[in-house]
Design a protein around this motif. Structure first.
Motif, PDB file in Angstrom:
ATOM      1  N   PRO A  52       0.803  -1.231   0.000  1.00 51.88           N
ATOM      2  CA  PRO A  52       0.000   0.000   0.000  1.00 51.88           C
ATOM      3  C   PRO A  52       0.838   1.284   0.000  1.00 51.88           C
ATOM      4  CG  PRO A  52      -0.117  -1.107   2.130  1.00 51.88           C
ATOM      5  CD  PRO A  52       0.538  -2.061   1.186  1.00 51.88           C
ATOM      6  N   TRP A  71       0.868   2.369  -3.530  1.00 50.29           N
ATOM      7  CA  TRP A  71      -0.389   2.499  -4.267  1.00 50.29           C
ATOM      8  C   TRP A  71      -0.496   3.819  -5.021  1.00 50.29           C
ATOM      9  CZ3 TRP A  71      -4.716   0.439  -0.474  1.00 50.29           C
ATOM     10  CH2 TRP A  71      -4.646  -0.952  -0.436  1.00 50.29           C
ATOM     11  N   TYR A 123      -7.663   4.864   2.342  1.00 49.81           N
ATOM     12  CA  TYR A 123      -6.257   4.537   2.104  1.00 49.81           C
ATOM     13  C   TYR A 123      -5.434   4.291   3.374  1.00 49.81           C
ATOM     14  CZ  TYR A 123      -1.381   5.121   0.655  1.00 49.81           C
ATOM     15  OH  TYR A 123      -0.044   4.942   0.459  1.00 49.81           O
ATOM     16  N   THR A 126      -7.695   0.330  -4.293  1.00 48.90           N
ATOM     17  CA  THR A 126      -7.731   1.797  -4.310  1.00 48.90           C
ATOM     18  C   THR A 126      -9.025   2.350  -4.891  1.00 48.90           C
ATOM     19  OG1 THR A 126      -6.591   1.844  -6.456  1.00 48.90           O
ATOM     20  CG2 THR A 126      -5.222   1.979  -4.488  1.00 48.90           C
TER      21      THR A 126
END
Length: 557
Positions: free
Chosen positions: A392, A395, A467, A483
């Motif tokens: 992440p 991302w 997020y 996402t």
């Protein structure tokens, strides 16, 4: 009340006043008479004449959002039945959805059954329960589409995600219109989502994350409307107390907040799809508490922080969390009313019944709790390596988008007329839109800190809810396509930044024309990039050399 207090309130609550701010959105649909005595560009003057009557402005207020919604539908529905095979995690969710529709719980399937299912063998499910890692609501919705259009039709597997994906575009356009007080900017936000590849792909495959995004977006809209309504009710309460000469200590406990209840309901439904819907509930609930506190400070209520925590915070909790919990439980109705679900008879099969203070809890709920505990352990402990897993922390850089499907063909196969062809579905977002949106979030963060604009804070709240919690699970097997849950807020951030670039229609004509020129160029290039990538979002048969030039970053392959 101090200027600082007013700015604090405007940052998170939003004043209905029209005080000038450095980043006020461009409202190019305002009639030309509003700018009397100031020079206008020819484009602004023409647009002002087009919208010179209230009727025309009302038509435009709906025509813009509806136009981008129709565009989104066309891009998502085209050849929806192709490929006629289960792609990526459709292998789980489509089959689970159909057994759920027929049994009331997710039944198991024979090993290696995907090809048989795709050829029409849709009734091969077994009555033995299957352990599933996600709640059932998203699969109920997928199953509904299959029931309506027939499970043998691949388009039926995906129609539910298309519907919510298209409605999300409309929501983004309407939310943007409300936030920026500009139909133009709201429509622009919806347009960006309509043509973005990640949003298109996630609307054309039967995965669950599009549903999380949609219910989270509905909750966001409800929080936005609650902010306005609760601020007005607080103002009326303050005025009433002052008329009677009473003190303002503590402030009122605002119970009549239907939009806050709606937000809790939507967050509960989002959680009923995947558990990351809980993050939206936590972020939005905390936001409302902070908003209430700042509203009291703006109004001159003494001990505003203590009063909020001790009085309004429990009320906000009761207005959101119980309804969210009930909504979540309701999504499991099939498991409760049937007898075949996974762990449905865990105690009867040798599980340990609770004792002591919890001994009164019915066996069904004890079984349910055991099942949920198992799901939690599975989700937090998932560390199975996967070729397309994405940390992440990367991302926002979009370093590892997910390949949902690829089918290679040689000359003479499947209509291939060159040496090598391929059909691909890859969730690469429109690179220009994606990276500009990420930069826009950084810019909005700067403007929020510098100018305390509540609209920007609210948009960043949506990004953070979707997020930031994932950063705590960086070592877990997770994917870039998650996402989609916060992409709408990225695009709202980009539209807000475009509004700053455009400026006001009453700005200096040269500055205004420069802003229009920059935004026009960026939009035209974005459209061209989407046209270029569209074949890789929709599994069109293409020359392998054409496919290869889309992998701009080596890790995209």
């Amino acid at each position: 009340m101090t200027d600082r207090a007013e700015r604090d309130f405007d940052t998170l609550v939003g004043s209905t006043a029209t005080a000038a701010t450095p980043d006020a959105p461009a409202t190019s649909e305002t009639p030309a008479s509003h700018a009397a005595g100031r020079p206008l560009t020819r484009l602004d003057a023409w647009w002002g004449r087009v919208l010179r009557t209230p009727t025309r402005r009302r038509v435009w207020a709906w025509a813009g959002p509806l136009a981008v919604t129709v565009l989104a539908a066309l891009l998502r529905l085209w050849h929806l039945n192709h490929p006629a095979t289960l792609v990526f995690d459709e292998t789980y969710y489509v089959k689970d959805a159909w057994s759920l529709h027929n049994l009331g719980y997710e039944g198991s399937w024979p090993t290696d059954y995907d090809a048989t299912f795709a050829k029409g063998g849709v009734d091969g499910f077994l009555t033995n329960p299957s352990f599933v890692a996600h709640p059932p609501l998203g699969k109920w919705l997928i199953g509904l589409g299959m029931a309506v259009f027939g499970p043998e039709n691949p388009a039926s597997w995906r129609v539910a995600t298309v519907v919510v994906g298209v409605l999300a575009v409309l929501l983004v356009a309407l939310i943007g219109t409300y936030l920026f007080k500009s139909t133009m900017l709201g429509t622009l936000a919806g347009f960006l989502m309509a043509i973005d590849g990640h949003a298109i792909v996630m609307s054309r495959v039967a995965l669950l994350d599009n549903f999380v995004m949609f219910f989270g977006l509905l909750a966001f809209a409800a929080v936005m409307l609650d902010r306005r309504q609760s601020a007005r009710r607080l103002d009326r309460w303050i005025a009433h107390r002052r008329e009677r000469g009473r003190d303002l200590a503590w402030g009122p406990a605002l119970w009549a907040r239907p939009w806050l209840v709606t937000a809790g309901l939507m967050c509960g439904l989002a959680t009923g799809v995947k558990w990351n819907g809980l993050y939206f509930l936590a972020f939005f609930a905390l936001y409302t508490v902070v908003v209430d506190g700042l509203a009291r400070r703006r109004a001159g209520v003494e001990f505003w922080a203590t009063g909020t925590l001790l009085k309004q915070a429990p009320v906000s909790f009761l207005l959101t969390v119980p309804i969210a919990a009930l909504a979540y439980l309701a999504t499991w109705t099939g498991w409760f009313v049937t007898s075949g679900g996974y762990d449905r008879h865990w105690i009867e099969q040798g599980g340990t019944r609770w004792t002591g203070a919890l001994a009164w809890v019915p066996d069904a709920f004890q079984n349910f709790w055991h099942y949920q505990s198992g799901v939690y352990a599975f989700n937090v402990g998932l560390h199975t390596p996967h070729a397309y897993q994405a940390n992440p922390f990367t991302w926002l850089l979009m370093l590892r988008p997910t390949s949902m499907y690829y089918q290679g063909s040689d000359l003479g196969q499947n209509g291939c007329d060159v040496t090598r062809c391929g059909e691909a579905i890859t969730s690469i977002a429109n690179p220009l839109i994606w990276y500009l949106a990420v930069l826009a979030c950084g810019y909005l963060l700067y403007r929020l800190v510098r100018y305390r604009e509540w609209r920007y804070g609210l948009i960043l709240l949506g990004v953070g809810a979707g997020y930031l919690p994932w950063l705590a699970y960086a070592d877990r097997t997770i994917f870039q396509f998650y996402t989609i849950s916060f992409e709408p807020y990225l695009l709202l951030a980009l539209a807000a930044t475009f509004g700053v670039i455009l400026g006001r229609r009453t700005d200096d004509p040269d500055r205004r024309l420069s802003g229009i020129g920059v935004v026009t160029i960026l939009l035209v290039v974005s459209i061209a990039v989407s046209v270029f990538f569209y074949p890789l979002w929709t599994a069109q048969l293409e020359n392998w050399d054409f496919i290869r030039i889309h992998y701009w970053i080596p890790s995209w392959k």
